[in-house]
Design an enzyme around this catalytic site. Structure first.
Site, PDB file in Angstrom:
ATOM      1  N   SER A   1      13.517  60.246  29.723  1.00 24.62           N
ATOM      2  CA  SER A   1      14.402  60.476  28.628  1.00 24.62           C
ATOM      3  C   SER A   1      14.351  58.679  27.902  1.00 24.62           C
ATOM      4  O   SER A   1      13.924  57.933  28.428  1.00 24.62           O
ATOM      5  CB  SER A   1      15.703  60.594  29.489  1.00 24.62           C
ATOM      6  OG  SER A   1      16.416  60.596  28.799  1.00 24.62           O
TER       7      SER A   1
ATOM      8  N   GLU B   1       8.699  73.689  30.369  1.00 23.06           N
ATOM      9  CA  GLU B   1       9.640  74.445  29.299  1.00 23.06           C
ATOM     10  C   GLU B   1       9.268  74.323  27.870  1.00 23.06           C
ATOM     11  O   GLU B   1       9.729  75.794  27.132  1.00 23.06           O
ATOM     12  CB  GLU B   1      10.738  73.010  28.890  1.00 23.06           C
ATOM     13  CG  GLU B   1      11.137  72.915  30.013  1.00 23.06           C
ATOM     14  CD  GLU B   1      12.351  71.334  30.162  1.00 23.06           C
ATOM     15  OE1 GLU B   1      13.329  71.421  31.196  1.00 23.06           O
ATOM     16  OE2 GLU B   1      12.103  70.796  29.568  1.00 23.06           O
TER      17      GLU B   1
END
Length: 475
Positions: A276, A289
């Protein structure tokens, strides 16, 4: 280089040129365009349309152009409308006006569909190969984890105990069905449209069967109108790619769930995770994902083409220019997604303790009680009711159904004797599923062996087809 214009008093407006231009994306067809033109020139020579000397000169220039395309020495420019005009420009630059002779007896209508089929065959085999490798990777992991017990799910609720290898292997079956669809596609679509001309065939190409064989096709389309307007083969392969994308999405969904703090079943390798920009602690399952996300793209490519094809009159219409970009996109995205997903699974660490920790949660052995009664000649409807009452009793006590003692069980129904106890373990529940499609160790080992045989078979098919079509690209 313009391939038309003799009957026009002026050239097209700039806006029309921009709208019509396709070379920016159909340049991917350039190697196939050259190869098809080489076969066509040979056909013109056999028919006596081009003499041997001119045919040899054109062919030599085309081969030289193919090498320049491969190395990037020759490419399209701003004056080219499409890949066909770019290739002809390159040929005319090399040998002058004779470079336009190879256009006799064919149209861009039959040329482009032939180019496109060859592109699809070439890249379909790449996608198939990557799909087989992914199935093989899943089976390798499943074989290593053959003794691992896990809860099976329906509706994302605990259902019955299974072997985790059985859970993994389900994905291999789906992936190999995808490969089977690709194999079936190639069997059905290995026919050449070249020689159909604009729509009516050509008197200058009397033997398209010979050209088809030279291009490694197994036959020739039998209706020239259908040949130039048919895009079933594009829709079919986009469906196969979309279905593959759906299967990859389901793999991605499972690994995303398994990777959560709450599940903790799998730890993804750092090389197949991302972080992140704001939270230093994050390790995200982006590959999984993206596998989910890209499935929507593959589905969109299919539905977009179907909408384009709906209601088109015969024969060729310019709408069909819109058939290529969806295919190019699906192919290119699959060829980056499949290896990444394979690497993610290959390097993942599976936490056996977490996987089996709550294998009996959610009253997962309730069906064992019903099956025990059925074996004692109790009709299943009644056995189901009795088992449900046992679950209700366990819930009232705040325990799992297998934790009821002998007195509790006999109180639900006297036919629930102490002999039931040996059936109320995950191991016995799994071991009892000995059918060919069951989750017992014996069944799963046999299943993985069958998958290995299938994988070898598909790998052999891919190698054989690559060899067959290597001559097509062996310029």
């Amino acid at each position: 280089m313009a391939l038309w214009g003799g009957r026009f008093a002026s050239g097209p407006d700039e806006s029309v040129l921009k709208l019509s231009r396709s070379v920016d994306f159909d340049w991917r067809l350039a190697p196939y365009d050259v190869r098809v033109n080489l076969a066509h020139v040979a056909g013109l020579q056999r028919a006596g349309i081009i003499d041997g000397k001119d045919g040899a000169l054109i062919s030599s220039a085309l081969i030289e152009l193919a090498h320049e395309i491969a190395t990037g020495a020759f490419t399209f420019n701003e004056s080219d409308e499409d890949v066909h005009s770019a290739v002809e420009r390159g040929l005319v630059t090399k040998i002058g006006e004779l470079g336009g002779a190879f256009r006799a007896g064919r149209s861009r209508n039959d040329l482009v569909v032939t180019d496109f089929k060859l592109y699809l065959i070439d890249h379909l085999l790449e996608v198939a190969d990557e799909t087989v490798l992914l199935a093989q990777t899943i089976d390798t992991v499943a074989t290593k984890l053959i003794g691992q017990v896990a809860p099976g799910f329906t509706h994302l609720q605990h259902a019955q105990p299974i072997l985790f290898s059985h859970e993994l292997a389900k994905h291999s079956h789906a992936l190999l069905r995808d490969v089977d669809r690709m194999k079936d596609w190639l069997t059905r679509n290995s026919v050449s449209p070249l020689g159909s001309g604009a729509l009516a065939g050509s008197p200058l190409v009397p033997n398209p069967e010979i050209i088809a064989a030279e291009l490694s096709f197994q036959g020739v389309t039998r209706n020239s109108i259908d040949a130039v307007s048919d895009r079933d083969f594009v829709a079919e392969i986009l469906f196969a790619f979309a279905m593959l994308g759906v299967h990859l999405s389901r793999i991605g969904e499972e690994f995303t769930i398994w990777n959560t703090q709450e599940f903790g079943w799998v730890t993804l390798d750092d090389g197949f995770s991302t972080g992140s920009s704001i939270m230093p602690q994050k390790k995200n399952p982006d590959i999984a994902e993206l596998a989910r996300g890209k499935s929507g793209r593959f589905i969109g490519n299919l539905t977009g083409l179907l909408a384009t094809l709906k209601g088109l009159p015969f024969a060729y219409n310019r709408d069909l220019q819109e058939d290529k970009e969806p295919v190019f996109d699906s192919v290119e995205q699959l060829l980056v997604l499949l290896p990444a997903l394979r690497g993610m699974i290959e390097t993942a660490t599976f936490n056996g303790e977490k996987i089996s920790a709550d294998v009996l949660g959610g009253h997962a052995l309730a069906t064992e009680i019903a099956d025990f009664l059925v074996l004692a000649q109790v009709p299943f409807a009644k056995a189901h009711e009795i088992s449900g009452k046992a679950v209700a009793l366990a819930q009232s006590k705040g325990i799992e159904v297998h934790e009821l003692n002998d007195t509790d069980l006999s109180g639900v129904d006297p036919r629930l004797t102490p002999d039931l106890r040996k059936s109320l373990t995950a191991e016995s529940a799994i071991a009892s599923r000995v059918s060919i499609n069951g989750t017992s160790t014996k069944s799963v080992v046999a299943q993985l062996g069958q998958l290995e045989v299938k994988i070898k078979s598909y790998s052999g098919w891919i190698a054989s087809e690559r060899k067959r079509f290597s001559g097509m690209m062996g310029i």
